[in-house]
Scaffold this motif. Sequence first.
Motif, short mmCIF file in Angstrom:
data_model
loop_
_atom_site.label_atom_id
_atom_site.label_comp_id
_atom_site.label_asym_id
_atom_site.label_seq_id
_atom_site.Cartn_x
_atom_site.Cartn_y
_atom_site.Cartn_z
N THR A 233 0.75 -1.09 0.11
CA THR A 233 -0.01 0.07 -0.11
C THR A 233 0.67 1.24 -0.02
O THR A 233 1.90 1.13 0.46
CB THR A 233 -0.96 -0.17 0.96
OG1 THR A 233 -0.23 0.01 2.37
CG2 THR A 233 -1.87 -0.92 1.06
N LYS A 234 0.33 2.52 -0.53
CA LYS A 234 0.99 3.59 -0.47
C LYS A 234 1.54 4.19 0.95
O LYS A 234 2.68 4.63 1.05
CB LYS A 234 -0.04 4.61 -1.09
CG LYS A 234 0.86 6.01 -1.22
CD LYS A 234 -0.31 6.85 -2.23
CE LYS A 234 0.46 8.32 -2.27
NZ LYS A 234 -0.48 9.27 -3.07
N SER A 235 0.80 3.78 1.94
CA SER A 235 0.99 4.13 3.14
C SER A 235 2.25 3.22 3.68
O SER A 235 2.68 3.40 4.71
CB SER A 235 -0.21 3.77 4.27
OG SER A 235 -0.29 2.30 4.07
N LYS A 237 2.18 0.34 4.70
CA LYS A 237 1.90 -0.51 6.21
C LYS A 237 1.71 -1.81 5.61
O LYS A 237 2.08 -2.84 6.49
CB LYS A 237 0.98 0.25 6.99
CG LYS A 237 0.68 -0.47 8.19
CD LYS A 237 -0.56 0.09 9.24
CE LYS A 237 -0.68 -0.70 10.42
NZ LYS A 237 -1.72 -0.21 11.21
N HIS A 279 -5.13 2.07 1.66
CA HIS A 279 -4.92 2.19 3.26
C HIS A 279 -4.56 3.76 3.45
O HIS A 279 -3.75 4.50 2.78
CB HIS A 279 -3.91 1.33 3.45
CG HIS A 279 -3.94 1.42 5.15
ND1 HIS A 279 -2.59 2.10 5.72
CD2 HIS A 279 -4.34 1.06 6.16
CE1 HIS A 279 -2.67 2.12 7.13
NE2 HIS A 279 -3.95 1.64 7.26
N TYR A 280 -5.23 4.10 4.67
CA TYR A 280 -5.10 5.55 4.87
C TYR A 280 -5.14 5.57 6.69
O TYR A 280 -6.17 5.26 7.19
CB TYR A 280 -5.93 6.56 4.28
CG TYR A 280 -5.99 7.94 5.09
CD1 TYR A 280 -4.75 8.93 4.93
CD2 TYR A 280 -7.22 8.38 5.50
CE1 TYR A 280 -4.65 9.95 5.44
CE2 TYR A 280 -6.94 9.90 6.09
CZ TYR A 280 -5.74 10.63 6.11
OH TYR A 280 -5.80 11.82 6.49
N GLU A 281 -4.49 5.84 7.52
CA GLU A 281 -4.29 6.05 8.90
C GLU A 281 -4.73 4.40 9.24
O GLU A 281 -4.26 3.69 9.21
CB GLU A 281 -5.03 7.11 9.26
CG GLU A 281 -4.72 8.48 9.10
CD GLU A 281 -5.33 9.69 9.65
OE1 GLU A 281 -6.48 9.50 9.80
OE2 GLU A 281 -4.66 10.72 9.75
N LYS A 330 -2.11 12.54 2.64
CA LYS A 330 -2.31 13.08 4.06
C LYS A 330 -3.65 13.94 4.29
O LYS A 330 -4.14 13.67 4.99
CB LYS A 330 -1.01 13.70 4.51
CG LYS A 330 -1.12 14.12 6.18
CD LYS A 330 0.06 14.33 6.54
CE LYS A 330 0.22 14.68 8.04
NZ LYS A 330 -0.33 16.12 8.28
N PHE A 375 2.85 10.64 0.05
CA PHE A 375 1.68 10.65 0.82
C PHE A 375 1.69 12.02 1.40
O PHE A 375 0.42 12.55 1.51
CB PHE A 375 2.15 9.48 1.97
CG PHE A 375 0.59 9.40 2.79
CD1 PHE A 375 -0.59 8.76 2.15
CD2 PHE A 375 0.73 9.55 4.19
CE1 PHE A 375 -1.68 8.60 2.80
CE2 PHE A 375 -0.48 9.44 4.92
CZ PHE A 375 -1.63 8.88 4.12
N ASP A 376 2.54 12.37 2.27
CA ASP A 376 2.50 13.92 3.05
C ASP A 376 3.19 14.98 1.79
O ASP A 376 4.11 15.46 2.15
CB ASP A 376 3.36 13.90 4.07
CG ASP A 376 3.06 14.99 5.03
OD1 ASP A 376 2.33 15.77 4.75
OD2 ASP A 376 3.93 14.98 5.95
#
Length: 687
Positions: A233-235, A237, A279-281, A330, A375-376
């Motif tokens: 995932t881009k996150s 995680k 996925h995000y947070e 983000k 992402f950020d």
Amino acid sequence: MINSIVQPPIAAKLPRELKIHNDVRIDDYFWLNQRENQEVLDYLNAENDYFEQMTSHTKDFENHLFEEMKSRIKEDDQSVPYKYNGYWYIVRYEKGKDYPIYTRKKETLEAEEELLFDCNIMAQGHDYFRLVGLSVSPDNTMISFGVDTTGRRNYKIQVKDLKKGKLLADVIENTTGSATWANDNKTLFYTQKNKQTLRSNKIYKHKLGNLQSEDTLIFNETDETFGVTVYKTKSRKYLVIACYSTLTNEYHILNANTPNDDFKVFQERVRALEYSISHYEDQFYIVTNANDAFNFKLMKTHENQTEISNWVEVIAHRENVLLEDIDIFKDFLVVSERANGLNKIRIKRWDNTDDYYLPFDNETYTAYTSTNVDFDTEILRYGYNALTTPASTIDFNMVTKTKTIKKEQEVLGGKFNKNNYESERIWATSDDGTKIPMSLVYKKGLKKDGTNPVLQYAYGSYGSTIDPYFSTIRLSLLDRGFIYAIAHVRGGEYLGRQWYENGKLLHKKNTFSDFINCSKFLITEKYTSSKHLYAMGGSAGGLLMGVIINNAPKLYNGVIAAVPFVDVVTTMLDDTIPLTTGEYDEWGNPNDESYYNYIKDYSPYDNVLSQDYPNLLVTAGLHDSQVQYWEPAKWVAKLREMKTDSNKLFLKTNMKAGHGGASGRFEALREDAQEYAFLLDLENINS
């Protein structure tokens, strides 16, 4: 002058009886599927020789076209750099070289360039070369990559130590070419292909330093209608195993910090349930067609409660808007949509304080989100081009709503001015009353007097949409008076998911009637006439070409069928051929009699008639893994036997490549020049 004494090759007829559902087909050219048979190779080479002799009078013009096309391309070019995990990554080309060079720079673009791969060196000694799947380890010290040297899309994965600049001993054969790193920097997950069918069916775990025989099988997809892949995932995680078929998805997830744990299923497969995950947070966002959302909607769920019963709606389903994809940042959610055939990019703050669309101002453009690995950031990178406008890469600040054009495609040669061309969108009417859109481009000053040559292009399968896009190559036709028309026929998703559903399975014939009615409309409206109308399509679009020349041969003066899928019944009954089993949800499984009868009724090879046909150029690739070379070869052999005209019929087989043709960027141009020379010769244009 054409050498009229040259005789075309005549393939031997060796009747083969094919029987199913109490129906018998006689295939005289079945023997051509023996790739290792010298008589087969001799026949293909004889067809190539015939093509060369019969087009010898156009060779100088073909070379001129090649040089003309090449002269518009910036040879010493490079991509817009993008930043990922502390490094700027760049792909560049050098003058006179066919292949890309991959580099990176640490933290700043002023830093020293670090060479990752020079494909010009790697390609030496190979007739075909393709590098794919570049994947950098989280600590930036290793990079995995895949190489194919036959064109059959069967890749060997290797790993390069970026500190030492040397390849590791690790070699993984028979893969898709891509691999994904766990966060420990020493574990790779990759997809292996079935050697016979080339179906991506197994996921393995590889530890650096191990032999491939020591790798651990993580997942085995036993359903032959599914393929699998693995990614992160881009996150960063989660590691994700994706199982996919035409109609159904299933995902399995694993924390990337614990690669020795077991993957867990996200939501088990349910036939006709399609979904994709981001996925995000502590949430997963899901684009899905759940609960009859045929144009898809956006839902979310907590990362620890991923079953469908926990999914909550974020963006509702809309009857007239196709939700195609999302990009997660983000502070922002970016949604790629399509309404009335046109691309839309929607930008929405997570806190709901802002929600707006990027403005686009015509009906013949293509816009898409590009490389957004960071992402950020408040910068969205997207691409834009139109039938009359070269491609641009744009960085858009989602806070200030200002854009910076990072790169605009240069058209060299000094002759191109976009104001010299016009584009429009027009609508034909198909047999059942459905309005079919077409995107057209031509030089200004067009007169609708029926004398303009038109090249009408379409694909029309798998929900794949051919958006209106700019092409420097196409200028060689436009500048010689051609109109270029893209027919947005059913089978693509140009007008939403239902547009696709109405052009597949037992509705497939809509694709063909749409194209024919677009042709009739161009003639009725005096854009062209049948003396000057040409059609082109490749692969499944080549199937389309095969049907239209059986059903409406008098509409066209010439047709190019590139690597055409024309022997539909026989191929779809042979589950040893690469890709067949995964295609049942697109075409239907002819082991079922109702599908057999429907497919047989349109399959181009099974419906060749004793009639006049247009001038034809058919191309094939000996190593093609998607449309086997014998489909176009058998089709041409049967056409030679059956057709009642003296028009041109050529089969050109690339004996060194596969589905995509030549691998070098300039070698591929030679194939374009060859096709254009064929068309222009039919119009008696030779300069």
